[in-house]
Design a protein around this motif. Structure first.
Motif: not given
Length: 255
Positions: A124-127, A183-192, A242-248
Motif C-alpha cells: 500500500y502507498r499513503v499519499r 515516489w513523492a515527499a510525504g508518501d508512506r509505504l506499507l508492505l504486509c 517513509a521519508d523521515q530524515g536520513e537513516a542512521d
C-alpha cells in the motif's frame, strides 16, 4: 528514508512462517521485503527465509544507473532466482515438499518506486490522505471477483479466500508482477502479510499511518496489535518506509 519492520506469530499458529527486511543498501537504495511462507512442518519458515536471503544477496549488486527497462528485468531475474532456489531445495528435501512463499519487494530511491510481487501479501502507498493498494492479490477469490463471478462482499467472506494462485517456489517457473511508480515527499509505504490485511480494515490502516505524532516504529507496533486484537489467527508482518530524515546507518531491520 527510514524503515520499520515488525512480525508476530499471532494467537493461533505455533510457528511464524513470515520473514521481512527493511533498510538502506549501499548506494542509497532503500529496500523493503515481506515474505509469507507456506508448506508442511517448518517448510514455510524455510521458504520465506530463503526468499529474503536470496533477494538481499542479489540486491548487493544492484545498479541504479541503468534504464528503467533494465531495472524491471533485473527485479524479475532476482525473484526468479529466489524461486529456483526454493523449488530446488524443496525437490531435494522431502520434508520441504511443495513449500512456497509470497513475496513483495519494494525499492525506493529518490522519486522512484519499484515493486516486485507474487502472492497475496500486499503493498500500500499513503499519499495525500489516501490509502492506495498497489498490488493485485494472486488468489482464486480475487480472480473470480475480477471476472464478475463474485461480488466484493462475497469475495471478502468466501471460505477459500486464502487460496493463492501464484507463489514463489512451488513451480519451476513463475510469473512476476513488476510495477514502476513515482515516489513523492510525504508518501508512506506499507508492505504486509495477509495476517494484517485480512483482519484490519483499510480505514484503520490509514488512520494509523496518518497519525502525525507517531514514529514508524510506533505505527508498526500499532498495526501488529490491531491484527492481534482482531483475532490474530495468522502470522502478521508489517514493513514500513517513509521519508523521515536520513537513516542512521546503512543496514536494515529484519524480522
Amino acid at each position: 528514508m527510514r524503515t520499520a519492520v515488525r512480525t508476530h506469530v499471532g494467537k493461533v499458529r505455533q510457528i511464524n512462517e513470515d520473514k521481512a527486511w527493511g533498510g538502506r543498501l549501499a548506494g542509497g537504495l532503500t529496500a523493503v521485503i515481506v515474505a509469507d511462507g507456506m508448506g508442511g512442518h517448518r517448510a514455510g519458515e524455510v521458504a520465506s527465509a530463503l526468499a529474503v536471503d536470496s533477494l538481499l544477496q542479489s540486491l548487493a549488486a544492484w545498479d541504479d544507473t541503468v534504464s528503467l527497462e533494465e531495472k524491471t528485468d533485473r527485479i524479475q531475474e532476482m525473484i526468479r532466482k529466489a524461486n529456483k532456489l526454493i523449488f530446488e531445495t524443496a525437490s531435494l528435501n522431502e520434508e520441504f515438499y511443495n513449500m512456497g512463499t509470497t513475496v513483495d519487494m519494494a525499492l525506493l530511491n529518490g522519486s522512484s518506486l519499484l515493486i516486485g510481487h507474487i502472492g497475496d501479501s500486499r503493498v500500500y502507498r499513503v499519499r495525500e490522505g489516501q490509502l492506495e493498494l498497489l498490488t493485485d492479490d494472486h488468489t482464486l477469490v480475487n480472480e473470480l471477483a475480477k471476472s464478475g463471478q463474485l461480488s466484493p462482499e462475497e469475495a471478502a467472506n468466501h471460505p477459500r479466500r486464502n487460496v493463492i494462485t501464484r507463489a514463489l517456489g512451488t513451480d519451476r517457473e513463475v510469473d512476476v508482477d513488476v510495477l514502476a511508480l513515482d515516489w513523492a515527499a510525504g508518501d508512506r509505504l506499507l508492505l504486509c502479510s495477509d495476517g494484517l490485511s485480512g483482519l484490519v480494515e483499510p480505514a484503520m490502516l490509514l488512520a494509523v499511518l496518518e497519525e502525525p505524532d507517531s514514529t514508524l516504529d510506533q505505527q508498526a507496533e500499532t498495526l501488529i496489535n490491531l491484527a492481534l486484537a482482531a483475532g490474530g489467527d495468522d502470522n502478521v508482518t508489517v514493513a514500513l518506509a517513509a521519508d523521515q530524515g536520513e537513516a542512521d546507518a546503512t543496514g536494515g531491520d529484519t524480522a
